[in-house]
Scaffold this motif. Structure first.
Motif, PDB file in Angstrom:
ATOM      1  N   TYR A  24       0.835  -1.207   0.000  1.00  0.00           N
ATOM      2  CA  TYR A  24       0.000   0.000   0.000  1.00  0.00           C
ATOM      3  C   TYR A  24       0.871   1.259   0.000  1.00  0.00           C
ATOM      4  O   TYR A  24       0.536   2.244  -0.652  1.00  0.00           O
ATOM      5  N   ASP A  25       2.002   1.211   0.684  1.00  0.00           N
ATOM      6  CA  ASP A  25       2.944   2.327   0.648  1.00  0.00           C
ATOM      7  C   ASP A  25       3.398   2.613  -0.784  1.00  0.00           C
ATOM      8  O   ASP A  25       3.531   3.775  -1.178  1.00  0.00           O
ATOM      9  N   LEU A  26       3.623   1.557  -1.563  1.00  0.00           N
ATOM     10  CA  LEU A  26       4.009   1.736  -2.963  1.00  0.00           C
ATOM     11  C   LEU A  26       2.878   2.377  -3.768  1.00  0.00           C
ATOM     12  O   LEU A  26       3.119   3.238  -4.618  1.00  0.00           O
ATOM     13  N   LEU A  27       1.640   1.964  -3.497  1.00  0.00           N
ATOM     14  CA  LEU A  27       0.490   2.591  -4.164  1.00  0.00           C
ATOM     15  C   LEU A  27       0.396   4.073  -3.800  1.00  0.00           C
ATOM     16  O   LEU A  27       0.146   4.919  -4.666  1.00  0.00           O
ATOM     17  N   VAL A  28       0.604   4.375  -2.520  1.00  0.00           N
ATOM     18  CA  VAL A  28       0.565   5.769  -2.071  1.00  0.00           C
ATOM     19  C   VAL A  28       1.643   6.571  -2.784  1.00  0.00           C
ATOM     20  O   VAL A  28       1.384   7.651  -3.326  1.00  0.00           O
ATOM     21  N   ALA A  29       2.854   6.040  -2.810  1.00  0.00           N
ATOM     22  CA  ALA A  29       3.961   6.743  -3.461  1.00  0.00           C
ATOM     23  C   ALA A  29       3.675   6.959  -4.947  1.00  0.00           C
ATOM     24  O   ALA A  29       3.935   8.037  -5.490  1.00  0.00           O
TER      25      ALA A  29
END
Length: 189
Positions: A24-29
């Motif tokens: 999810y952090d990658l999606l946010v980034a």
């Protein structure tokens, strides 16, 4: 060693649903810039950071509701648009609305750079002023289609409107915007 292949959104969503916070952090980034642009262009102004933070939190909480019928980006931008609408409803005054227009092509070839910069600034200011005069729904469709460069399908998903509404509102909103800009040009030469 083979180069790392970036994971697509669907893979990241599947991993995030399974509890992988890094996914999810990658999606946010990956989507922070477009989420921020959306919030700013829809009028969140200085509150855009708060809007996108709330949108990402809600997105994570509602990840199980994402059905994949549209892109993750469209789904997320719909949450950003809704959060921006919530912000508008909660504001007691409209003075805080700030729209950042996308870069307008600078002056004609051969013009002095300083003159070109002044003209571009004036055009941008006129466009922002005209956008501010549009009703909220007209502004939303113009921002999605032309400032965020969303496809018609992505605009449908982002705004949650039927396709016919997006088409007709886009047409009417462009006509209103053209008229406002023409009036501005007549008034200021």
């Amino acid at each position: 060693m083979e180069p790392e292949v970036p994971l697509d959104d669907d893979v990241l969503v599947t991993r995030a649903r399974a509890g992988d916070l890094e996914a999810y952090d990658l999606l946010v980034a990956r989507h922070t810039a477009s989420a921020h642009r959306t919030a700013v262009l829809l009028g969140a102004g200085s509150d855009s950071e708060d809007v996108i933070q709330e949108a990402f939190v809600k997105g994570y909480r509602k990840l199980s509701r994402y059905r994949g019928e549209s892109s993750f980006r469209s789904w997320l931008l719909a949450i950003v648009a809704n959060e921006t609408r919530n912000l508008h409803r909660s504001r007691t005054r409209r003075d805080g609305l700030v729209l950042r227009a996308a870069a307008i092509p600078t002056a004609e070839a051969g013009e002095d750079d300083a003159v070109g910069a002044v003209l571009a600034g004036e055009r941008r200011a006129a466009l922002v002023a005209a956008l501010r005069q549009l009703p909220v729904r007209d502004r939303e469709v113009i921002v999605c289609r032309f400032f965020l460069d969303l496809s018609e399908e992505e605009t449908v998903a982002t705004l949650g409107w039927p396709r016919g509404t997006v088409k007709s509102r886009t047409s009417r909103a462009l006509a209103k915007l053209r008229a406002l800009l023409a009036d501005e040009e007549v008034r200021h030469g």
